[in-house]
Write an enzyme that holds these catalytic residues in place. Structure first.
Site, PDB file in Angstrom:
ATOM      1  N   GLY A  70      -0.171   2.994 -17.059  1.00  0.00           N
ATOM      2  CA  GLY A  70       0.589   4.042 -17.733  1.00  0.00           C
ATOM      3  C   GLY A  70      -0.244   4.716 -18.793  1.00  0.00           C
TER       4      GLY A  70
ATOM      5  CD  GLU B   3      -2.094   7.733 -17.719  1.00  0.00           C
ATOM      6  OE1 GLU B   3      -2.893   6.822 -17.461  1.00  0.00           O
ATOM      7  OE2 GLU B   3      -2.235   8.508 -18.693  1.00  0.00           O
TER       8      GLU B   3
ATOM      9  CD  GLU C  88      -3.990   3.339 -16.736  1.00  0.00           C
ATOM     10  OE1 GLU C  88      -4.123   3.696 -17.906  1.00  0.00           O
ATOM     11  OE2 GLU C  88      -3.050   2.615 -16.355  1.00  0.00           O
TER      12      GLU C  88
ATOM     13  CD  GLU D  41      -9.971  -8.292 -13.936  1.00  0.00           C
ATOM     14  OE1 GLU D  41     -10.229  -8.464 -15.153  1.00  0.00           O
ATOM     15  OE2 GLU D  41      -9.793  -9.220 -13.139  1.00  0.00           O
TER      16      GLU D  41
END
Lengths: 225, 225
Positions: A42, A58, A62, A111
């Site tokens: 997020g 997001e 990510e 990660e």
DNA sequence: TTCATTATGTGTATTATTTACACAAAAATA
DNA sequence: TATTTTTGTGTAAATAATACACATAATGAA
């Protein structure tokens, strides 16, 4: 009047299913606050993007994932939920087939990984609370909306569906009654294909018929397992 | 990174019930945008108040009401929902007994009133959409959570409860079956008091027993009408 | 005072739904 | 070819939902 300085983020509680386990998608934060801790994917909403666009962006940045089932979960506005100041977060609930994506950590994530929902690490912010609410939503919603198919292959043996439900609901399911009930809903097409995994009788493949589902909804017929 | 200029509001869809009618609480806006138009009570969240506090404050300021049932409904973030710029609104759903408050318009409201949900005026912003969602929530939720009592007097004849349900659900209810089912839930205390309104046999008064309700929930018994 | 009207309070029979439960069929493996 | 594993199927019993009518206690009018 306009001294408001509240910032807005979105967070995503995304679940996947594989072999009798429900997993949640988490990232390890690259930056402060909570640097190095696990958290929900997020981030801040941009001025010119919708909330949904923000979550999808997001998530993709990510984790590398592109999601196809996403709905709003709840908004979190406690005064001290973020050490950076007043940050309100609008959380989303998503479902994905884990095997269809390769996880790629980038931007704010150092990660990315799937965690079984019964083996979660400690989480940044109030993300534990969000995730708990999302798990409750999954459990509740799978009984009255056909969201389970978002977690299965397009074509699946009936036993996969049954195992998914018993995993999510956390209890045994009577195989015969479950099949009777689900087939009675008339939203599954039985294909002329069989699948054989290892020993045992090969299973027929089924497919969710969304068109038929929408039609039945329009007729006022309720989906309920 | 911090060029975010999104502002945050809260809005409240508050319902009341009287004599077979569900009403929504609306204000007439005193200022631009949408000056003079009807809208949901609401406004900007202050930096140092929680979302719930913000809704309760705005409700009290604009309408004079203090609410006792309030839950989050949904958050609205469309890019163009507010002509002033990017404004995200977190909407709440509330229930109140209209006869327990005198409406007092103040601050941003030049007028306050109850509108029957089948006779709504046109509304500012996307408030029509919010209100529609809130009505759906009311209809759905009354069947699986005992929120109806928030709309009735503390002590009520059974016929009031029945009429409330048939009003909200928009359909006739079998009096005997409804009574059987509701009493079977064991959450009503039958009082040693009678009420007589006009002609007809006087009715016994009932009262919702919340303690008992929570106890049954804890035991895993489900409330469902 | 009694007769008509109005709203409350109650039970049972029928139907539909849910639950419990066991064995044959088709394949893999030893 | 015998054993193991998984799929596929039906029925009886219990529970829940529905349909339905008349007596009771009050008011109000004749």
């Amino acid at each position: 009047m306009n001294t408001q300085s509240i910032r807005l983020t979105v967070d995503a509680a995304v679940f996947g299913y594989e072999e009798g386990h429900i997993s949640a998608l988490l990232i390890r934060r690259k930056y402060e606050p909570f640097k190095g801790q696990w958290a929900l994917p997020g981030g801040f909403v941009l001025n010119d993007e919708s909330l949904e666009d923000a979550v999808e962006r997001e998530l993709h940045e990510e984790t590398g994932i592109k999601i196809n089932y996403l709905e709003q979960l709840y908004s979190y506005g406690n005064l001290n939920r973020d050490p950076r100041g007043r940050v309100v977060s609008i959380a989303y609930f998503g479902l994905v087939r884990p095997d269809t994506f390769k996880l790629i950590a980038s931007t704010d994530a150092q990660e990315v990984a799937w965690f079984g929902i019964h083996a979660l690490p400690s989480l940044a912010f109030d993300h534990k609370e969000i995730l708990t609410m999302a798990i409750d939503r999954l459990k509740a919603k799978i009984t009255y909306q056909p969201i389970g198919f978002e977690l299965l292959d397009k074509k699946f043996p009936f036993s996969d569906l049954e195992k998914l439900y018993s995993t999510v609901l956390g209890r045994d399911i009577d195989r015969r009654n479950f099949r009777k009930k689900f087939l009675g809903l008339k939203v599954l097409d039985e294909l002329d294909e069989k699948i054989s995994k290892g020993s045992g009788r090969p299973a027929n493949l089924f497919q969710f018929n969304q068109k038929r589902y929408f039609q039945l909804i329009k007729e006022g017929i309720v989906f309920e397992i």
